[in-house]
Design a protein around this motif. Sequence first.
Motif, mmCIF file in Angstrom:
data_model
loop_
_atom_site.group_PDB
_atom_site.id
_atom_site.type_symbol
_atom_site.label_atom_id
_atom_site.label_comp_id
_atom_site.label_asym_id
_atom_site.label_seq_id
_atom_site.Cartn_x
_atom_site.Cartn_y
_atom_site.Cartn_z
ATOM 1 N N ASN A 33 -39.396 -60.085 7.389
ATOM 2 C CA ASN A 33 -39.703 -58.873 8.152
ATOM 3 C C ASN A 33 -39.703 -57.611 7.304
ATOM 4 O O ASN A 33 -40.274 -56.597 7.705
ATOM 5 C CB ASN A 33 -38.753 -58.749 9.338
ATOM 6 N N LYS A 34 -39.084 -57.668 6.118
ATOM 7 C CA LYS A 34 -39.176 -56.512 5.218
ATOM 8 C C LYS A 34 -40.646 -56.221 4.891
ATOM 9 O O LYS A 34 -41.063 -55.073 4.827
ATOM 10 C CB LYS A 34 -38.382 -56.753 3.922
ATOM 11 N N LEU A 35 -41.432 -57.255 4.698
ATOM 12 C CA LEU A 35 -42.859 -57.072 4.391
ATOM 13 C C LEU A 35 -43.550 -56.318 5.531
ATOM 14 O O LEU A 35 -44.264 -55.332 5.299
ATOM 15 C CB LEU A 35 -43.527 -58.436 4.178
ATOM 16 N N HIS A 36 -43.334 -56.789 6.762
ATOM 17 C CA HIS A 36 -44.042 -56.200 7.905
ATOM 18 C C HIS A 36 -43.543 -54.783 8.194
ATOM 19 O O HIS A 36 -44.342 -53.889 8.478
ATOM 20 C CB HIS A 36 -43.885 -57.110 9.125
ATOM 21 N N MET A 37 -42.221 -54.600 8.108
ATOM 22 C CA MET A 37 -41.679 -53.254 8.361
ATOM 23 C C MET A 37 -42.110 -52.282 7.263
ATOM 24 O O MET A 37 -42.434 -51.126 7.536
ATOM 25 C CB MET A 37 -40.144 -53.305 8.472
ATOM 26 N N HIS A 38 -42.142 -52.741 6.022
ATOM 27 C CA HIS A 38 -42.553 -51.825 4.954
ATOM 28 C C HIS A 38 -44.018 -51.425 5.108
ATOM 29 O O HIS A 38 -44.391 -50.282 4.814
ATOM 30 C CB HIS A 38 -42.265 -52.447 3.580
ATOM 31 N N LYS A 39 -44.841 -52.345 5.604
ATOM 32 C CA LYS A 39 -46.240 -51.966 5.903
ATOM 33 C C LYS A 39 -46.265 -50.870 6.967
ATOM 34 O O LYS A 39 -47.001 -49.880 6.832
ATOM 35 C CB LYS A 39 -47.016 -53.173 6.431
ATOM 36 N N ALA A 40 -45.473 -51.069 8.012
ATOM 37 C CA ALA A 40 -45.460 -50.070 9.102
ATOM 38 C C ALA A 40 -44.999 -48.713 8.571
ATOM 39 O O ALA A 40 -45.598 -47.671 8.882
ATOM 40 C CB ALA A 40 -44.557 -50.557 10.233
ATOM 41 N N ILE A 41 -43.954 -48.721 7.758
ATOM 42 C CA ILE A 41 -43.421 -47.459 7.207
ATOM 43 C C ILE A 41 -44.486 -46.760 6.358
ATOM 44 O O ILE A 41 -44.734 -45.552 6.502
ATOM 45 C CB ILE A 41 -42.149 -47.752 6.367
ATOM 46 N N LEU A 42 -45.118 -47.512 5.470
ATOM 47 C CA LEU A 42 -46.119 -46.900 4.579
ATOM 48 C C LEU A 42 -47.285 -46.329 5.385
ATOM 49 O O LEU A 42 -47.725 -45.197 5.147
ATOM 50 C CB LEU A 42 -46.624 -47.943 3.569
ATOM 51 N N GLU A 43 -47.772 -47.127 6.323
ATOM 52 C CA GLU A 43 -48.913 -46.671 7.146
ATOM 53 C C GLU A 43 -48.575 -45.407 7.910
ATOM 54 O O GLU A 43 -49.334 -44.431 7.888
ATOM 55 C CB GLU A 43 -49.233 -47.745 8.187
ATOM 56 N N VAL A 44 -47.433 -45.421 8.582
ATOM 57 C CA VAL A 44 -47.081 -44.270 9.425
ATOM 58 C C VAL A 44 -46.862 -43.035 8.562
ATOM 59 O O VAL A 44 -47.347 -41.940 8.893
ATOM 60 C CB VAL A 44 -45.834 -44.601 10.280
ATOM 61 N N LEU A 45 -46.166 -43.180 7.436
ATOM 62 C CA LEU A 45 -45.871 -41.993 6.623
ATOM 63 C C LEU A 45 -47.112 -41.494 5.862
ATOM 64 O O LEU A 45 -47.274 -40.285 5.670
ATOM 65 C CB LEU A 45 -44.733 -42.263 5.634
ATOM 66 N N ILE A 46 -47.963 -42.421 5.419
ATOM 67 C CA ILE A 46 -49.107 -41.985 4.600
ATOM 68 C C ILE A 46 -50.300 -41.562 5.471
ATOM 69 O O ILE A 46 -50.947 -40.561 5.188
ATOM 70 C CB ILE A 46 -49.528 -43.100 3.603
#
Length: 304
Positions: A289-302
């Motif tokens: 889930n680190k992979l999926h959450m890190h995608k969400a974090i990057l997308e939302v912040l960028i």
Amino acid sequence: MEKDILSLMDLVPEDFELLFQRARELKSRHRRGICEKSLAGKTVGLVFEKPSTRTRISFEAATAQLGGTPLFIQAGETQLSRNEPIADTARVLERYLDALVLRTYSQDMQEEFARIASIPIINALTDVYHPCQVLSDLFTVVECKNDLSGLKIAWIGDGNNMSHSWINAAAKLDFTLVLACPEAYMPDPGILSAAKEIAGDRIVIGSDPVSAAKEADVINTDVWASMGMEAESEKRARIFAPFQVNEELLSHAAADVIVMHCLPAHRGEEISAGVLDGERSVVWDQTENKLHMHKAILEVLITG
Ligand code: CP
Ligand code: NVA
């Protein structure tokens, strides 16, 4: 969302919900083989002062799988190691990158990067916090239990960076966090009191692993000697021995308890091999889930 994620205190409950929702969608789309392009043309830098397997590789893979380019940079190979000021480094990196993922000893260093740089600064662990880990761990809990509301989540062991981010999460979300730490290894009193001002009795701190584990829905532990504290390993192993998460401790928890560990784990120290590799353990889903959450974090912040 704020520009940066330096601590979970930066988030409001709606931010957590947004990230869980997007991580869930991205996980499902990844499983279906859907190719994402949301970070096409974007470059994400990762500057790390400490070792990492999961956080580094999941952030790099997340960036690549969203169509962006990850750049991994050992902090020791930059001019930071020759005392170039943090502020100047931040001014340089914001000209090249769309976001910066940092793993540093110092929390203050990340706060300075965030103050100066216009790009998102994402805390990938400091001595004080590990917010992105706890975001993906919360997402795992939601997957397993449907809802955080009303859960009893136990933290057994060191009052360390991970425990601090769990304490922050309990201030923001509706679950009960019961911590059992040795007297001399309690979480930072300032972090604890700030969270307790918001969460009140939903955060309970003590030194009794059995009462923390009693009827717990989730049991969490972590290494006894975090990165940078290796010299204390032997002393800590003696003091922390009664805090091992093992079969006996689990017998006090709810029948459907899940056991979590952010990894790397030391079987036979903070967790028995039987529990880590047993049927109540969710550590491999947790790590995915680190992979999926890190995608969400990057997308939302960028991309906003
Ligand atoms: N859980 C975690 O942060 O692991 P790494 O140190 O391997 O990144
Ligand atoms: N508390 C641990 C977490 C490792 C991911 C450490 O800081 O080493």
